[in-house]
Scaffold this motif. Sequence first.
Motif, PDB file in Angstrom:
ATOM      1  N   PRO A 134      96.233  49.553 -54.488  1.00  0.00           N
ATOM      2  CA  PRO A 134      95.735  50.841 -53.628  1.00  0.00           C
ATOM      3  C   PRO A 134      95.991  51.835 -54.696  1.00  0.00           C
ATOM      4  CG  PRO A 134      96.950  49.184 -52.358  1.00  0.00           C
ATOM      5  CD  PRO A 134      97.152  48.709 -53.675  1.00  0.00           C
ATOM      6  N   ALA A 135      95.190  53.162 -54.353  1.00  0.00           N
ATOM      7  CA  ALA A 135      95.608  54.345 -55.300  1.00  0.00           C
ATOM      8  C   ALA A 135      96.397  55.071 -54.390  1.00  0.00           C
ATOM      9  CB  ALA A 135      94.228  54.817 -55.328  1.00  0.00           C
ATOM     10  N   ILE A 136      97.302  55.662 -55.106  1.00  0.00           N
ATOM     11  CA  ILE A 136      98.241  56.824 -54.671  1.00  0.00           C
ATOM     12  C   ILE A 136      98.553  57.983 -55.750  1.00  0.00           C
ATOM     13  CG2 ILE A 136      99.583  55.231 -53.335  1.00  0.00           C
ATOM     14  CD1 ILE A 136     101.830  55.699 -55.400  1.00  0.00           C
ATOM     15  N   ARG A 137      99.003  58.998 -55.291  1.00  0.00           N
ATOM     16  CA  ARG A 137      99.595  60.105 -56.118  1.00  0.00           C
ATOM     17  C   ARG A 137     101.090  59.611 -56.420  1.00  0.00           C
ATOM     18  NH1 ARG A 137      96.882  64.703 -57.352  1.00  0.00           N
ATOM     19  NH2 ARG A 137      94.981  64.868 -56.351  1.00  0.00           N
ATOM     20  N   VAL A 138     101.528  60.337 -57.797  1.00  0.00           N
ATOM     21  CA  VAL A 138     102.815  59.934 -58.072  1.00  0.00           C
ATOM     22  C   VAL A 138     103.597  61.411 -58.678  1.00  0.00           C
ATOM     23  CG1 VAL A 138     102.355  57.680 -58.670  1.00  0.00           C
ATOM     24  CG2 VAL A 138     102.080  59.285 -60.483  1.00  0.00           C
ATOM     25  N   ASP A 139     104.882  61.131 -58.828  1.00  0.00           N
ATOM     26  CA  ASP A 139     105.716  62.002 -59.727  1.00  0.00           C
ATOM     27  C   ASP A 139     105.647  62.038 -61.109  1.00  0.00           C
ATOM     28  OD1 ASP A 139     107.359  64.137 -60.325  1.00  0.00           O
ATOM     29  OD2 ASP A 139     109.009  63.107 -59.386  1.00  0.00           O
ATOM     30  N   TRP A 140     104.757  62.828 -61.771  1.00  0.00           N
ATOM     31  CA  TRP A 140     104.551  62.657 -63.179  1.00  0.00           C
ATOM     32  C   TRP A 140     105.897  62.740 -63.893  1.00  0.00           C
ATOM     33  CZ3 TRP A 140     100.341  60.008 -62.991  1.00  0.00           C
ATOM     34  CH2 TRP A 140      99.450  60.193 -62.261  1.00  0.00           C
ATOM     35  N   ASP A 141     106.400  63.601 -63.368  1.00  0.00           N
ATOM     36  CA  ASP A 141     107.880  63.711 -64.356  1.00  0.00           C
ATOM     37  C   ASP A 141     108.797  62.728 -64.299  1.00  0.00           C
ATOM     38  OD1 ASP A 141     107.149  66.308 -64.857  1.00  0.00           O
ATOM     39  OD2 ASP A 141     108.180  67.255 -63.320  1.00  0.00           O
TER      40      ASP A 141
END
Length: 255
Positions: A164-171
């Motif tokens: 599944p696709a999600i958004r993440v904390d890139w830092d």
Amino acid sequence: MHANSLDDLAIALARNRASGTVSGLAFAGIVSRLDADEVQLAALDAYNSDLKGHAMAGTTPACQSILGLHAPIFGPIASRDFFNEPGHVHLPQGIIGAQCELAFTIGNSFPLKGDEIDRESIAETIVACRPTIGLLGRRAFGAPHSDIIAIADFGLQVATICGPAIRVDWDGLDQVQMTARINGEIVVTAKGSAILGHPLEAVALLARELASQGKQINAGEVVTTGSWSPILQVLPGQTLSVEFETIGKVSCTFD
């Protein structure tokens, strides 16, 4: 290498990929990266598949050693071999193993003229992140293992299996831990920092290489990071589950 020979090699690679077989092929005439790129493009065309995106390989020293590479490479993700966690995937002849990686979906074509190619600009253009299993393999036997031969052979890419696709904390992505299990038993753990210091650096490397060729990552395309851990041997009957903390999990059983 003569153009007709390049075309013949590309057709043979596509035929082997479609049938899931390997055979002895004439790679000896490939002497440059340009030759390899031409064969890769022609092979994808002969394979009769649209381009879904780009699969990185050899983005850690351990993976480079296993694959006989001197630097990271990339190959085309064929639409017909891109799966949304299908449950079961067939292992063809010539399989090398599985990559435990992330896949990023690019929202806007990148880089455009004048764009800075860095983590910040890349993070802004990514619209989804997916836990991923990537399968690597060869379509020929007897050829020496080298960067240009691996590039010609679809960049060693076989299949891309996404959760599944999600958004993440890139830092904090470099500190995310990945855990891989085969048939429920932990076989390896790794952190995102294994990928060139940060997983977004794999996308940056790809973007710079394409830009040097006058190309770009197109909107909607997928880019995989390459394996966070050494490439895992997988066998028919096994189930590989890969979990990225705070991101998600993907699983696949192999036939």
